[in-house]
Scaffold this motif. Structure first.
Motif, mmCIF file in Angstrom:
data_model
loop_
_atom_site.group_PDB
_atom_site.id
_atom_site.type_symbol
_atom_site.label_atom_id
_atom_site.label_comp_id
_atom_site.label_asym_id
_atom_site.label_seq_id
_atom_site.Cartn_x
_atom_site.Cartn_y
_atom_site.Cartn_z
ATOM 1 N N ILE A 173 87.754 16.208 -21.319
ATOM 2 C CA ILE A 173 88.892 16.902 -22.037
ATOM 3 C C ILE A 173 89.967 16.301 -22.235
ATOM 4 C CG2 ILE A 173 89.328 19.971 -22.064
ATOM 5 C CD1 ILE A 173 86.291 19.119 -22.623
ATOM 6 N N TYR A 176 93.587 25.058 -28.706
ATOM 7 C CA TYR A 176 92.278 24.771 -28.797
ATOM 8 C C TYR A 176 92.720 25.146 -26.436
ATOM 9 C CZ TYR A 176 89.494 23.256 -32.044
ATOM 10 O OH TYR A 176 88.478 23.104 -33.272
ATOM 11 N N ALA A 233 90.550 25.565 -22.507
ATOM 12 C CA ALA A 233 88.616 24.760 -21.966
ATOM 13 C C ALA A 233 88.950 25.869 -20.647
ATOM 14 C CB ALA A 233 89.152 23.791 -21.646
ATOM 15 N N ALA A 236 84.958 23.489 -18.181
ATOM 16 C CA ALA A 236 84.651 22.458 -18.907
ATOM 17 C C ALA A 236 83.966 20.846 -19.248
ATOM 18 C CB ALA A 236 85.351 22.702 -20.771
ATOM 19 N N HIS A 245 86.821 15.626 -26.442
ATOM 20 C CA HIS A 245 87.855 17.018 -27.445
ATOM 21 C C HIS A 245 88.899 17.349 -26.428
ATOM 22 C CE1 HIS A 245 87.386 21.351 -28.902
ATOM 23 N NE2 HIS A 245 86.283 20.931 -28.684
ATOM 24 N N VAL A 275 92.371 19.736 -26.706
ATOM 25 C CA VAL A 275 92.472 21.107 -25.876
ATOM 26 C C VAL A 275 94.778 21.171 -26.293
ATOM 27 C CG1 VAL A 275 90.966 21.671 -24.643
ATOM 28 C CG2 VAL A 275 93.444 20.826 -23.567
ATOM 29 N N ILE A 335 84.461 25.984 -23.996
ATOM 30 C CA ILE A 335 86.146 25.491 -25.335
ATOM 31 C C ILE A 335 86.293 27.602 -25.920
ATOM 32 C CG2 ILE A 335 87.177 24.362 -26.441
ATOM 33 C CD1 ILE A 335 84.923 21.227 -24.723
#
Length: 152
Positions: A22, A65, A67, A71, A95, A97, A136
Protein backbone atom coordinates in the motif's frame (compact mmCIF):
# COMPACT_ATOMS: atom_id res chain seq x y z
CA UNK A 1 -11.71 -25.08 -0.63
CA UNK A 2 -9.98 -27.62 -2.85
CA UNK A 3 -7.28 -26.45 -5.20
CA UNK A 4 -8.57 -25.92 -8.73
CA UNK A 5 -5.90 -26.70 -11.27
CA UNK A 6 -6.90 -27.36 -14.85
CA UNK A 7 -3.69 -29.21 -15.62
CA UNK A 8 -2.53 -32.20 -13.54
CA UNK A 9 0.64 -31.76 -11.55
CA UNK A 10 0.63 -27.97 -11.61
CA UNK A 11 0.72 -26.28 -8.23
CA UNK A 12 1.26 -22.79 -6.97
CA UNK A 13 4.86 -21.70 -6.42
CA UNK A 14 6.17 -22.08 -2.86
CA UNK A 15 6.44 -18.30 -2.41
CA UNK A 16 4.71 -16.57 -5.32
CA UNK A 17 4.27 -13.19 -3.60
CA UNK A 18 6.75 -10.85 -5.24
CA UNK A 19 5.30 -7.47 -4.28
CA UNK A 20 2.37 -6.60 -2.01
CA UNK A 21 2.15 -2.98 -0.88
CA UNK A 22 0.00 0.00 0.00
CA UNK A 23 1.71 3.22 -1.13
CA UNK A 24 1.12 6.95 -1.05
CA UNK A 25 3.14 7.65 -4.19
CA UNK A 26 2.34 7.11 -7.89
CA UNK A 27 2.21 3.47 -9.00
CA UNK A 28 4.16 1.79 -11.79
CA UNK A 29 2.62 -0.76 -14.16
CA UNK A 30 6.14 -1.77 -15.22
CA UNK A 31 7.21 -2.49 -11.63
CA UNK A 32 4.26 -4.82 -11.02
CA UNK A 33 4.51 -6.52 -14.42
CA UNK A 34 8.25 -7.09 -14.01
CA UNK A 35 7.72 -8.51 -10.51
CA UNK A 36 5.60 -11.40 -11.83
CA UNK A 37 7.96 -12.48 -14.59
CA UNK A 38 8.43 -16.24 -14.32
CA UNK A 39 9.96 -18.65 -16.87
CA UNK A 40 7.42 -21.38 -16.01
CA UNK A 41 4.46 -19.13 -16.74
CA UNK A 42 2.71 -19.12 -20.08
CA UNK A 43 0.17 -16.49 -19.06
CA UNK A 44 0.29 -13.22 -17.18
CA UNK A 45 -2.84 -11.21 -16.44
CA UNK A 46 -2.47 -7.58 -15.48
CA UNK A 47 -5.17 -5.34 -14.01
CA UNK A 48 -4.82 -1.57 -13.80
CA UNK A 49 -7.49 0.40 -11.95
CA UNK A 50 -7.62 4.11 -12.69
CA UNK A 51 -9.55 7.02 -11.24
CA UNK A 52 -12.46 7.79 -13.58
CA UNK A 53 -14.27 11.10 -13.98
CA UNK A 54 -17.73 9.81 -13.05
CA UNK A 55 -19.57 7.37 -10.82
CA UNK A 56 -23.23 6.45 -11.01
CA UNK A 57 -23.96 9.31 -13.42
CA UNK A 58 -22.29 11.97 -11.27
CA UNK A 59 -19.13 13.82 -12.28
CA UNK A 60 -16.18 13.07 -9.99
CA UNK A 61 -13.62 15.85 -9.57
CA UNK A 62 -11.18 14.04 -7.27
CA UNK A 63 -10.93 11.29 -4.72
CA UNK A 64 -8.81 9.97 -1.94
CA UNK A 65 -8.08 6.50 -0.62
CA UNK A 66 -7.52 5.67 3.03
CA UNK A 67 -6.33 2.33 4.39
CA UNK A 68 -6.58 0.65 7.77
CA UNK A 69 -3.19 -0.22 9.34
CA UNK A 70 -3.95 -3.93 8.68
CA UNK A 71 -4.48 -3.38 4.94
CA UNK A 72 -1.13 -4.86 3.83
CA UNK A 73 -1.65 -7.94 6.00
CA UNK A 74 -5.13 -8.36 4.54
CA UNK A 75 -3.73 -7.90 1.05
CA UNK A 76 -1.36 -10.79 1.71
CA UNK A 77 -4.19 -12.93 3.10
CA UNK A 78 -6.21 -12.36 -0.08
CA UNK A 79 -3.13 -13.22 -2.17
CA UNK A 80 -2.61 -16.43 -0.18
CA UNK A 81 -6.24 -17.40 -0.74
CA UNK A 82 -5.84 -16.88 -4.49
CA UNK A 83 -2.64 -18.94 -4.58
CA UNK A 84 -4.39 -21.75 -2.72
CA UNK A 85 -7.02 -22.03 -5.45
CA UNK A 86 -4.96 -21.42 -8.60
CA UNK A 87 -1.47 -22.49 -9.77
CA UNK A 88 -0.02 -19.03 -9.21
CA UNK A 89 3.66 -18.81 -10.12
CA UNK A 90 3.90 -15.12 -9.16
CA UNK A 91 1.57 -12.42 -7.85
CA UNK A 92 2.16 -8.73 -7.27
CA UNK A 93 -0.17 -5.90 -6.29
CA UNK A 94 0.14 -2.31 -5.17
CA UNK A 95 -2.74 -0.06 -4.08
CA UNK A 96 -2.45 3.70 -3.79
CA UNK A 97 -3.64 5.80 -0.85
CA UNK A 98 -3.87 9.56 -0.50
CA UNK A 99 -5.34 12.16 -2.85
CA UNK A 100 -5.61 11.06 -6.48
CA UNK A 101 -6.53 12.96 -9.64
CA UNK A 102 -8.65 11.77 -12.55
CA UNK A 103 -6.58 9.29 -14.57
CA UNK A 104 -4.20 8.37 -11.73
CA UNK A 105 -3.48 4.69 -11.12
CA UNK A 106 -5.30 3.47 -8.01
CA UNK A 107 -4.34 -0.22 -8.10
CA UNK A 108 -2.05 -2.39 -10.20
CA UNK A 109 -2.18 -6.17 -9.86
CA UNK A 110 -0.67 -8.99 -11.87
CA UNK A 111 -0.72 -12.77 -11.70
CA UNK A 112 1.32 -15.24 -13.71
CA UNK A 113 0.33 -18.88 -14.09
CA UNK A 114 1.32 -21.78 -16.33
CA UNK A 115 -1.63 -21.07 -18.68
CA UNK A 116 -3.60 -17.97 -19.72
CA UNK A 117 -7.03 -19.14 -18.53
CA UNK A 118 -5.67 -19.69 -15.02
CA UNK A 119 -3.93 -16.30 -15.05
CA UNK A 120 -7.14 -14.49 -16.10
CA UNK A 121 -9.25 -16.32 -13.52
CA UNK A 122 -6.73 -15.87 -10.69
CA UNK A 123 -6.22 -12.17 -11.39
CA UNK A 124 -9.94 -11.49 -11.57
CA UNK A 125 -10.62 -13.35 -8.34
CA UNK A 126 -7.71 -11.65 -6.60
CA UNK A 127 -8.85 -8.14 -7.61
CA UNK A 128 -12.49 -8.86 -6.75
CA UNK A 129 -11.47 -10.16 -3.31
CA UNK A 130 -9.09 -7.24 -2.77
CA UNK A 131 -11.93 -4.77 -3.45
CA UNK A 132 -14.32 -6.66 -1.17
CA UNK A 133 -12.03 -7.69 1.73
CA UNK A 134 -9.02 -5.38 2.08
CA UNK A 135 -9.83 -2.37 4.31
CA UNK A 136 -9.21 0.42 1.82
CA UNK A 137 -11.85 3.15 1.54
CA UNK A 138 -12.54 5.57 -1.30
CA UNK A 139 -13.70 9.14 -0.64
CA UNK A 140 -15.19 10.65 -3.81
CA UNK A 141 -15.77 14.37 -4.32
CA UNK A 142 -18.38 15.21 -6.96
CA UNK A 143 -18.66 18.28 -9.20
CA UNK A 144 -21.86 19.40 -7.42
CA UNK A 145 -19.98 19.61 -4.09
CA UNK A 146 -21.38 16.39 -2.61
CA UNK A 147 -19.13 13.59 -1.46
CA UNK A 148 -19.36 9.87 -0.77
CA UNK A 149 -17.36 7.23 1.06
CA UNK A 150 -17.19 3.83 -0.68
CA UNK A 151 -16.21 0.59 1.02
CA UNK A 152 -16.83 1.81 4.57
Amino acid sequence: MAQRHDHPGEKAAADPFRLLAIRDEPLSVDEVFTAVGDPSSGGTALFVGTVRDHDGGADVTRLGYSAHPTAEAELRRVAEKTAADFPVRALAAVHRVGELAIGDLAVVAAVSCPHRAEAFAACRRFVDDLKREVPIWKHQIFADGTEEWVGV
